[in-house]
Design a protein around this motif. Sequence first.
Motif, short mmCIF file in Angstrom:
data_model
loop_
_atom_site.label_atom_id
_atom_site.label_comp_id
_atom_site.label_asym_id
_atom_site.label_seq_id
_atom_site.Cartn_x
_atom_site.Cartn_y
_atom_site.Cartn_z
N PRO A 101 -10.81 -2.21 -26.83
CA PRO A 101 -11.05 -3.08 -27.19
C PRO A 101 -12.21 -2.15 -27.74
N ASP A 102 -13.45 -2.41 -26.64
CA ASP A 102 -14.60 -1.63 -26.57
C ASP A 102 -14.54 -0.30 -26.74
N GLN A 103 -13.90 0.09 -26.96
CA GLN A 103 -13.83 2.11 -26.69
C GLN A 103 -13.15 2.06 -27.79
N PHE A 104 -12.51 1.41 -28.35
CA PHE A 104 -11.71 2.00 -29.24
C PHE A 104 -11.97 1.39 -31.17
N LYS A 105 -12.96 0.37 -30.43
CA LYS A 105 -13.91 0.29 -31.42
C LYS A 105 -14.95 1.82 -31.86
N ALA A 106 -15.21 1.50 -30.43
CA ALA A 106 -17.01 2.91 -30.62
C ALA A 106 -16.43 3.97 -31.41
N PHE A 107 -15.08 4.63 -31.34
CA PHE A 107 -14.29 5.41 -31.62
C PHE A 107 -13.71 5.07 -33.11
N ARG A 108 -13.65 3.85 -33.10
CA ARG A 108 -13.22 3.95 -34.71
C ARG A 108 -14.49 4.22 -35.74
N GLU A 109 -15.39 3.88 -35.09
CA GLU A 109 -17.21 3.92 -35.30
C GLU A 109 -17.30 5.56 -35.72
N ALA A 110 -16.95 5.94 -35.11
CA ALA A 110 -17.22 7.66 -34.49
C ALA A 110 -16.70 7.81 -36.27
N HIS A 111 -15.20 7.75 -36.15
CA HIS A 111 -14.24 8.65 -37.56
C HIS A 111 -14.53 7.19 -38.66
N PRO A 112 -15.82 7.71 -39.37
CA PRO A 112 -15.53 5.45 -40.65
C PRO A 112 -14.62 6.50 -41.22
N ASP A 113 -14.45 7.63 -41.79
CA ASP A 113 -13.71 8.52 -42.94
C ASP A 113 -11.75 8.00 -42.82
N HIS A 114 -11.24 7.36 -41.19
CA HIS A 114 -10.08 7.90 -40.39
C HIS A 114 -9.55 6.31 -41.01
N ILE A 115 -8.00 6.58 -41.42
CA ILE A 115 -8.15 4.47 -40.89
C ILE A 115 -6.75 4.37 -39.74
N ALA A 116 -6.92 3.23 -38.82
CA ALA A 116 -6.46 3.57 -37.70
C ALA A 116 -4.49 2.98 -37.56
N LEU A 117 -4.42 4.07 -37.70
CA LEU A 117 -2.43 4.01 -37.68
C LEU A 117 -2.09 3.26 -36.18
N THR A 118 -1.47 2.63 -35.42
CA THR A 118 -1.83 1.55 -34.17
C THR A 118 -0.22 1.40 -33.53
N TYR A 119 0.09 1.36 -32.52
CA TYR A 119 1.19 1.53 -32.20
C TYR A 119 1.11 -0.16 -31.86
N ILE A 120 2.07 -0.86 -31.33
CA ILE A 120 2.28 -2.55 -31.57
C ILE A 120 1.60 -2.47 -30.30
N ASN A 121 2.42 -1.33 -29.50
CA ASN A 121 2.21 -1.56 -27.41
C ASN A 121 0.19 -1.57 -27.74
N CYS A 122 0.08 -2.37 -28.02
CA CYS A 122 -1.46 -2.56 -27.38
C CYS A 122 -2.35 -3.95 -28.03
N SER A 123 -3.35 -4.74 -27.79
CA SER A 123 -4.05 -5.83 -27.25
C SER A 123 -3.80 -6.72 -28.36
N THR A 124 -4.58 -7.49 -29.00
CA THR A 124 -4.16 -8.78 -29.78
C THR A 124 -5.93 -8.02 -30.69
N GLU A 125 -6.59 -7.96 -29.62
CA GLU A 125 -7.96 -7.13 -30.31
C GLU A 125 -7.65 -5.83 -31.18
N VAL A 126 -7.23 -5.18 -30.34
CA VAL A 126 -6.93 -3.61 -30.95
C VAL A 126 -5.93 -3.94 -32.21
N LYS A 127 -5.28 -4.39 -32.69
CA LYS A 127 -4.65 -5.35 -34.16
C LYS A 127 -5.41 -5.29 -34.83
N ALA A 128 -6.51 -6.39 -34.12
CA ALA A 128 -7.73 -6.64 -34.66
C ALA A 128 -8.04 -5.72 -35.52
N LEU A 129 -8.42 -4.30 -34.74
CA LEU A 129 -9.01 -3.22 -35.34
C LEU A 129 -8.71 -2.09 -35.95
N SER A 130 -6.89 -2.45 -35.68
CA SER A 130 -6.49 -1.88 -36.66
C SER A 130 -6.44 -2.17 -38.18
#
Length: 331
Positions: A101-130
């Motif tokens: 999740p921390d790396q995914f959060k940083a990746f999202r922050e580096a691309h603020p104009d993108h939305i995150a479409l995320t495959y269900i095969n991930c943690s609850t924390e990553v779902k919360a960041l999507s």
Amino acid sequence: MNAPTASLRGLDLRAEIDRLRKERNAVILAHYYQAPELQDLADFVGDSLDLSRKAAATDADVIAFCGVRFMAETAKILSPQKIVVLPDMAAGCSLEDSCPPDQFKAFREAHPDHIALTYINCSTEVKALSDIIVTSSSADVILKQIPLDQKIIFGPDKNLGGYLKRKTGRDMLLWPGVCIVHEAFSETELLKLKALHPGAPVLAHPECPPHILDHADLVGSTKAILDYALSSPSEVMIVATEPHIIHQMEKAAPTKTFIGAPGADGNCNCNMCPYMALNTMEKLYVALRDLQPQILIEEEVRLQAKKSLDRMLDMAGRTVGQGDVGRPVIS
Ligand code: 13P
Ligand code: SF4
């Protein structure tokens, strides 16, 4: 502690599970990759999308989830008032592990104009960041509803993301995760098998890498693969996904031959999901008896993750069986 003990010897596990299921008002949900005996006693067997829909709609008090942890967590996110047990809490997923999740959060922050479409095969924390969750059977239909000028991050499966990019022409930034099971299929061995069975269609899950998908006659979710296998006039088919799904195929079409696509050593056993294999009859019995191990999720994260899952269900439909049934892909 949930490990089955010697005291279970001699128990009629099937009868005991049936007794506990009634006593607890429990529903047993199972994924197609589970061992045949678990599939056979489940109240419902399905792909990730239909299992989520079932979990969201059930009126049972307890959900016993025969699948991997992200699937059981999805059930809890959608049905927080239910007790959700997973026979073995170590049943993880390599895709989830590939996306901290921390790396995914940083990746999202580096691309603020993108939305995150995320495959269900991930943690609850990553779902919360999507922003929106997808499964392999809903990704296509959901992607079509996102405006063409919207920039998208897709994670954590680079193979599913790459397949969607090729299929739809959408440019997406891909997270570099893979499924260790689908990565294990060997193109060389697949070509040898095709030569042995000329005309046998290859049915592949989009978690397979492109060099396997290039030989597929159908690319689809587990449910799409199953539907195709049963409706196809072909008598012999090659199945490039976790081979326990063949159990449902053989039950429904006993006269047809389904061959699991091989791994590099030519032995398809190496393509069995080691996480799914952790669940057993013994552990399911103990989970229903003790209501442990239980999925517990911190409420703030759950509510955030539920938003992205609800968007998936709103965009793909909440009814079991609804949605993309998989299309032949012949390149
Ligand atoms: P499905 O959504 O197609 O059932 O896939 C789940 C999965 O984990 C495949 O590896
Ligand atoms: Fe995860 Fe792959 Fe197992 Fe599916 S088959 S649960 S993606 S490790």
